[in-house]
Design a protein around this motif. Structure first.
Motif, PDB file in Angstrom:
ATOM      1  N   ILE A   6      -0.341  -4.516 -20.458  1.00  0.00           N
ATOM      2  CA  ILE A   6      -0.415  -4.157 -19.040  1.00  0.00           C
ATOM      3  C   ILE A   6      -0.726  -5.358 -18.156  1.00  0.00           C
ATOM      4  CG2 ILE A   6      -2.849  -3.483 -19.173  1.00  0.00           C
ATOM      5  CD1 ILE A   6      -0.098  -1.773 -17.050  1.00  0.00           C
ATOM      6  N   ILE A  38       4.929  -0.152 -15.293  1.00  0.00           N
ATOM      7  CA  ILE A  38       4.365  -0.786 -14.099  1.00  0.00           C
ATOM      8  C   ILE A  38       5.041  -0.232 -12.850  1.00  0.00           C
ATOM      9  CG2 ILE A  38       5.966  -2.766 -14.086  1.00  0.00           C
ATOM     10  CD1 ILE A  38       2.198  -2.995 -13.394  1.00  0.00           C
ATOM     11  N   ASN A  46       3.074   1.670 -21.712  1.00  0.00           N
ATOM     12  CA  ASN A  46       2.616   1.629 -20.331  1.00  0.00           C
ATOM     13  C   ASN A  46       3.721   1.046 -19.454  1.00  0.00           C
ATOM     14  OD1 ASN A  46       0.105   2.672 -20.927  1.00  0.00           O
ATOM     15  ND2 ASN A  46      -0.876   0.677 -21.129  1.00  0.00           N
ATOM     16  N   VAL A  88      -1.709   5.229 -14.962  1.00  0.00           N
ATOM     17  CA  VAL A  88      -0.621   4.654 -15.750  1.00  0.00           C
ATOM     18  C   VAL A  88      -0.081   5.649 -16.781  1.00  0.00           C
ATOM     19  CG1 VAL A  88      -0.040   2.849 -17.422  1.00  0.00           C
ATOM     20  CG2 VAL A  88      -1.384   2.285 -15.389  1.00  0.00           C
TER      21      VAL A  88
END
Length: 349
Positions: free
Chosen positions: A259, A150, A148, A23
């Motif tokens: 996350i 995705i 972070n 990530v």
């Protein structure tokens, strides 16, 4: 630098299959299509590490991740700090706020002075949340938030057919074994859910098995996957209707990222989240990814029950979460954040 990709030497004890390595470094670099080149300076067979000091010599920036700084690795860190190369410390957990009861506390306590010293001396500290950024007032360099992101492709798959009213509503808790205390917080609510709805719900624990005997007996448990791709594929396969993300109210948890909401959201899952900074809407108002709930198990039961009984509400929450995850945190759209950060560090900003 313009004649070649921006090159970052990365020293991390996170294996390349782990979520933290993926990530924070590997996935953004891949999404950038070669504009950000990574030189991985710590190779491991899963037990032992081989560190390559030479990779920093051909890098524009040297980055150290998470728990890398420690007594054994400090000579290499000092080499980087004295090399004239810009040094970054990337960290996405508030190690100094670990409570004594946390499973990682004993292992991480000896490295905290080294992590603190690296953060103090680095040209920049890169963190995942504003809450975590506030933990580094002593840093001499800049403290930057790079959220972070995705991987929309990894967490997107055809969903199960949901128009069968006889099918049980699938409730999934996905979390590593370090989250046992967080799971314990909502265990009474989940006991009442399975007792109230019986076969109308299906409860699965992915990575962290419940200690509560009733839950253990009336649920399905799956082992934790430390390979992030395998984890994502399994979560896709499980196809939850409802995803749970409880966190106890601790300084460590307050600094965590969203996350879990990104994973549930990208999958189009209606999540229920603790009412803490990782999941709160920075603009105020209700939770952006799903309903927010305090520590009271009774409120968790009420919120989960409402989603169990109202398929239209589940669909609305899931659709909103999916749109937000992809639009605001999708890797393909926002990986540039990482390139901009490291390019700025390399230029001396």
């Amino acid at each position: 630098m313009s004649a070649h990709p921006l090159t970052v030497a990365v020293y991390s004890l996170e294996l390349v299959r782990y979520a933290c390595a993926r990530v924070r470094f590997l996935d953004p670099a891949r999404a950038l299509g070669g504009r950000l080149r990574l030189l991985w300076g710590a190779k491991s067979d899963g037990r032992n590490y081989a560190l390559d000091p030479g990779v920093m010599d051909e890098a524009d920036v040297v980055a150290f991740q998470r728990s890398f700084p420690m007594r054994e690795t400090w000579p290499l860190v000092e080499r980087a700090l004295s090399s004239g190369k810009p040094v970054v410390y990337d960290v996405d957990d508030h190690f100094e706020a670990l409570g004594d009861d946390h499973p990682l506390a004993c292992r991480l306590a000896p490295i905290i002075p080294y992590c603190r010293e690296l953060a103090r001396c680095a040209r920049a500290v890169c963190v995942s949340t504003p809450e975590l950024a506030r933990a580094f007032p002593f840093a001499k360099g800049r403290v930057e938030v790079a959220p972070n992101l995705i991987d929309e492709g990894l967490f997107t798959a055809p969903r199960r057919v949901r128009d069968d009213p006889s099918r049980p509503v699938r409730i999934v808790y996905a979390g590593s074994p370090t989250h046992m205390a967080d799971l314990d917080m909502i265990a009474p609510a989940l006991v009442r859910i399975v007792e109230r709805f019986g076969d109308a719900v299906e409860l699965l624990f992915f990575g962290c098995a419940p200690r509560e005997p009733v839950l253990a007996a009336r649920s399905r448990q799956l082992d934790f996957f430390d390979d992030y791709t395998a984890y994502a594929r399994k979560l896709v396969e499980l196809a939850p209707d409802i995803g749970l993300a409880p966190l106890r109210d601790t300084p460590f948890n307050r600094a965590k990222s969203n996350i879990k909401a990104l994973e549930y959201g990208a999958l189009g899952v209606a999540g229920v989240y603790s009412d803490l900074p990782p999941y709160q809407n920075p603009d105020g108002g209700p939770g952006a990814f799903g309903p927010l709930v305090g520590p009271d198990p009774g409120l968790w039961e009420k919120t989960i029950a409402r989603l169990v009984t109202d398929a239209k509400l589940r669909g609305k929450v899931a659709a909103r979460a999916r749109g937000l995850a992809v639009a605001d945190y999708g890797l393909s759209r926002h990986a540039q954040i990482y390139l901009d950060f490291y390019a700025g560090v390399a230029r001396g900003r």
